[in-house]
Design a protein around this motif. Structure first.
Motif, PDB file in Angstrom:
ATOM      1  N   PRO A  49       0.802  -1.224   0.000  1.00 28.33           N
ATOM      2  CA  PRO A  49       0.000   0.000   0.000  1.00 28.33           C
ATOM      3  C   PRO A  49       0.839   1.280   0.000  1.00 28.33           C
ATOM      4  O   PRO A  49       0.355   2.334  -0.384  1.00 28.33           O
ATOM      5  N   TYR A  50       2.061   1.191   0.403  1.00 32.83           N
ATOM      6  CA  TYR A  50       2.966   2.343   0.459  1.00 32.83           C
ATOM      7  C   TYR A  50       3.607   2.626  -0.897  1.00 32.83           C
ATOM      8  O   TYR A  50       4.263   3.642  -1.070  1.00 32.83           O
ATOM      9  N   LEU A  51       3.413   1.726  -1.866  1.00 24.58           N
ATOM     10  CA  LEU A  51       3.997   1.894  -3.198  1.00 24.58           C
ATOM     11  C   LEU A  51       3.073   2.675  -4.120  1.00 24.58           C
ATOM     12  O   LEU A  51       1.851   2.676  -3.943  1.00 24.58           O
ATOM     13  N   HIS A  52       3.647   3.298  -5.126  1.00 23.37           N
ATOM     14  CA  HIS A  52       2.883   3.922  -6.194  1.00 23.37           C
ATOM     15  C   HIS A  52       2.164   2.805  -6.951  1.00 23.37           C
ATOM     16  O   HIS A  52       2.581   1.651  -6.922  1.00 23.37           O
ATOM     17  N   THR A  53       1.094   3.125  -7.642  1.00 22.74           N
ATOM     18  CA  THR A  53       0.323   2.126  -8.388  1.00 22.74           C
ATOM     19  C   THR A  53       1.211   1.311  -9.324  1.00 22.74           C
ATOM     20  O   THR A  53       1.091   0.087  -9.402  1.00 22.74           O
ATOM     21  N   ARG A  54       2.130   1.976 -10.029  1.00 26.08           N
ATOM     22  CA  ARG A  54       3.029   1.244 -10.934  1.00 26.08           C
ATOM     23  C   ARG A  54       3.933   0.297 -10.147  1.00 26.08           C
ATOM     24  O   ARG A  54       4.239  -0.800 -10.603  1.00 26.08           O
ATOM     25  N   GLY A  55       4.376   0.713  -8.964  1.00 24.93           N
ATOM     26  CA  GLY A  55       5.217  -0.148  -8.132  1.00 24.93           C
ATOM     27  C   GLY A  55       4.470  -1.374  -7.656  1.00 24.93           C
ATOM     28  O   GLY A  55       5.009  -2.482  -7.635  1.00 24.93           O
ATOM     29  N   ARG A  56       3.205  -1.196  -7.279  1.00 23.86           N
ATOM     30  CA  ARG A  56       2.379  -2.345  -6.854  1.00 23.86           C
ATOM     31  C   ARG A  56       2.190  -3.311  -8.009  1.00 23.86           C
ATOM     32  O   ARG A  56       2.291  -4.523  -7.852  1.00 23.86           O
ATOM     33  N   ARG A  57       1.918  -2.760  -9.189  1.00 26.32           N
ATOM     34  CA  ARG A  57       1.721  -3.601 -10.374  1.00 26.32           C
ATOM     35  C   ARG A  57       2.995  -4.378 -10.697  1.00 26.32           C
ATOM     36  O   ARG A  57       2.963  -5.564 -10.988  1.00 26.32           O
ATOM     37  N   SER A  58       4.131  -3.702 -10.612  1.00 21.17           N
ATOM     38  CA  SER A  58       5.422  -4.338 -10.886  1.00 21.17           C
ATOM     39  C   SER A  58       5.717  -5.441  -9.864  1.00 21.17           C
ATOM     40  O   SER A  58       6.163  -6.533 -10.225  1.00 21.17           O
ATOM     41  N   ALA A  59       5.459  -5.164  -8.584  1.00 18.79           N
ATOM     42  CA  ALA A  59       5.695  -6.159  -7.532  1.00 18.79           C
ATOM     43  C   ALA A  59       4.804  -7.379  -7.746  1.00 18.79           C
ATOM     44  O   ALA A  59       5.258  -8.523  -7.624  1.00 18.79           O
ATOM     45  N   ALA A  60       3.538  -7.153  -8.079  1.00 17.60           N
ATOM     46  CA  ALA A  60       2.607  -8.267  -8.310  1.00 17.60           C
ATOM     47  C   ALA A  60       3.064  -9.116  -9.493  1.00 17.60           C
ATOM     48  O   ALA A  60       3.063 -10.354  -9.411  1.00 17.60           O
ATOM     49  N   LYS A  61       3.480  -8.473 -10.576  1.00 19.58           N
ATOM     50  CA  LYS A  61       3.960  -9.222 -11.743  1.00 19.58           C
ATOM     51  C   LYS A  61       5.178 -10.055 -11.391  1.00 19.58           C
ATOM     52  O   LYS A  61       5.306 -11.206 -11.822  1.00 19.58           O
ATOM     53  N   ARG A  62       6.085  -9.487 -10.615  1.00 18.81           N
ATOM     54  CA  ARG A  62       7.309 -10.207 -10.236  1.00 18.81           C
ATOM     55  C   ARG A  62       6.974 -11.418  -9.363  1.00 18.81           C
ATOM     56  O   ARG A  62       7.532 -12.497  -9.545  1.00 18.81           O
ATOM     57  N   LEU A  63       6.061 -11.250  -8.430  1.00 19.26           N
ATOM     58  CA  LEU A  63       5.669 -12.368  -7.565  1.00 19.26           C
ATOM     59  C   LEU A  63       5.027 -13.486  -8.380  1.00 19.26           C
ATOM     60  O   LEU A  63       5.312 -14.668  -8.157  1.00 19.26           O
ATOM     61  N   VAL A  64       4.180 -13.125  -9.332  1.00 19.89           N
ATOM     62  CA  VAL A  64       3.550 -14.133 -10.199  1.00 19.89           C
ATOM     63  C   VAL A  64       4.619 -14.841 -11.025  1.00 19.89           C
ATOM     64  O   VAL A  64       4.587 -16.066 -11.187  1.00 19.89           O
ATOM     65  N   LYS A  65       5.585 -14.081 -11.534  1.00 20.25           N
ATOM     66  CA  LYS A  65       6.679 -14.677 -12.301  1.00 20.25           C
ATOM     67  C   LYS A  65       7.463 -15.685 -11.463  1.00 20.25           C
ATOM     68  O   LYS A  65       7.982 -16.670 -11.971  1.00 20.25           O
ATOM     69  N   LEU A  66       7.548 -15.435 -10.160  1.00 22.75           N
ATOM     70  CA  LEU A  66       8.244 -16.346  -9.250  1.00 22.75           C
ATOM     71  C   LEU A  66       7.379 -17.546  -8.856  1.00 22.75           C
ATOM     72  O   LEU A  66       7.803 -18.397  -8.085  1.00 22.75           O
ATOM     73  N   GLY A  67       6.146 -17.588  -9.388  1.00 20.79           N
ATOM     74  CA  GLY A  67       5.279 -18.734  -9.133  1.00 20.79           C
ATOM     75  C   GLY A  67       4.300 -18.557  -7.999  1.00 20.79           C
ATOM     76  O   GLY A  67       3.649 -19.519  -7.584  1.00 20.79           O
ATOM     77  N   MET A  68       4.159 -17.351  -7.488  1.00 20.17           N
ATOM     78  CA  MET A  68       3.240 -17.113  -6.376  1.00 20.17           C
ATOM     79  C   MET A  68       1.863 -16.713  -6.884  1.00 20.17           C
ATOM     80  O   MET A  68       1.729 -16.109  -7.936  1.00 20.17           O
ATOM     81  N   THR A  69       0.863 -17.035  -6.084  1.00 17.62           N
ATOM     82  CA  THR A  69      -0.485 -16.526  -6.293  1.00 17.62           C
ATOM     83  C   THR A  69      -0.661 -15.385  -5.306  1.00 17.62           C
ATOM     84  O   THR A  69      -0.385 -15.550  -4.115  1.00 17.62           O
ATOM     85  N   VAL A  70      -1.082 -14.226  -5.795  1.00 22.65           N
ATOM     86  CA  VAL A  70      -1.270 -13.060  -4.935  1.00 22.65           C
ATOM     87  C   VAL A  70      -2.759 -12.789  -4.799  1.00 22.65           C
ATOM     88  O   VAL A  70      -3.458 -12.635  -5.798  1.00 22.65           O
ATOM     89  N   ILE A  71      -3.240 -12.753  -3.568  1.00 29.03           N
ATOM     90  CA  ILE A  71      -4.641 -12.434  -3.292  1.00 29.03           C
ATOM     91  C   ILE A  71      -4.655 -11.136  -2.509  1.00 29.03           C
ATOM     92  O   ILE A  71      -4.149 -11.067  -1.392  1.00 29.03           O
ATOM     93  N   ASP A  72      -5.221 -10.089  -3.130  1.00 26.17           N
ATOM     94  CA  ASP A  72      -5.330  -8.817  -2.429  1.00 26.17           C
ATOM     95  C   ASP A  72      -6.700  -8.215  -2.688  1.00 26.17           C
ATOM     96  O   ASP A  72      -7.503  -8.778  -3.411  1.00 26.17           O
TER      97      ASP A  72
END
Length: 114
Positions: free
Chosen positions: A11-34
């Motif tokens: 929540p402390y990240l800019h929208t683009r930062g959140r999107r980038s973090a989510a993409k990276r986590l998915v690339k690492l094989g994680m499922t993100v539920i927010d």
């Protein structure tokens, strides 16, 4: 592995930062539920239940804590940044260098490892 964010991912990240973090986590094989319903409401030996009723089964749950900024500084009349912080990296008030400000409020988070 599933990451339950308990609200918004980064929540402390800019929208683009959140999107980038989510993409990276998915690339690492994680499922993100927010989102609004991404809060754990019940834990059992082998599952986590979310606010929307979804149950996440798994062998291991790792529960972590995040931190919020208390609203005391804003309520006191001190100048705060967008996150509600009244101090800089030196814990000195942005308004008056004679004022030191530090402190957080804990938030619980649950991560479910399937």
């Amino acid at each position: 592995m599933t990451l339950v964010c308990g609200g918004t991912l980064g929540p402390y990240l800019h929208t683009r930062g959140r999107r980038s973090a989510a993409k990276r986590l998915v690339k690492l094989g994680m499922t993100v539920i927010d989102g609004l319903d991404a809060k754990a409401t019940a834990l059992s030996r082998d599952a986590v239940r979310l606010a929307n009723g979804l149950e996440l089964p798994g062998a291991v749950t790792v529960r972590t804590v995040g931190f919020d900024v208390p609203d005391l500084a804003a309520r006191s009349g001190l100048s705060t940044d967008a996150m509600g912080r009244a101090s800089d990296e030196r814990l000195t008030s942005m308004e008056d260098e004679r004022i030191l400000a530090a402190g957080t409020r804990q938030r619980r988070r649950t991560r479910r490892c399937a």
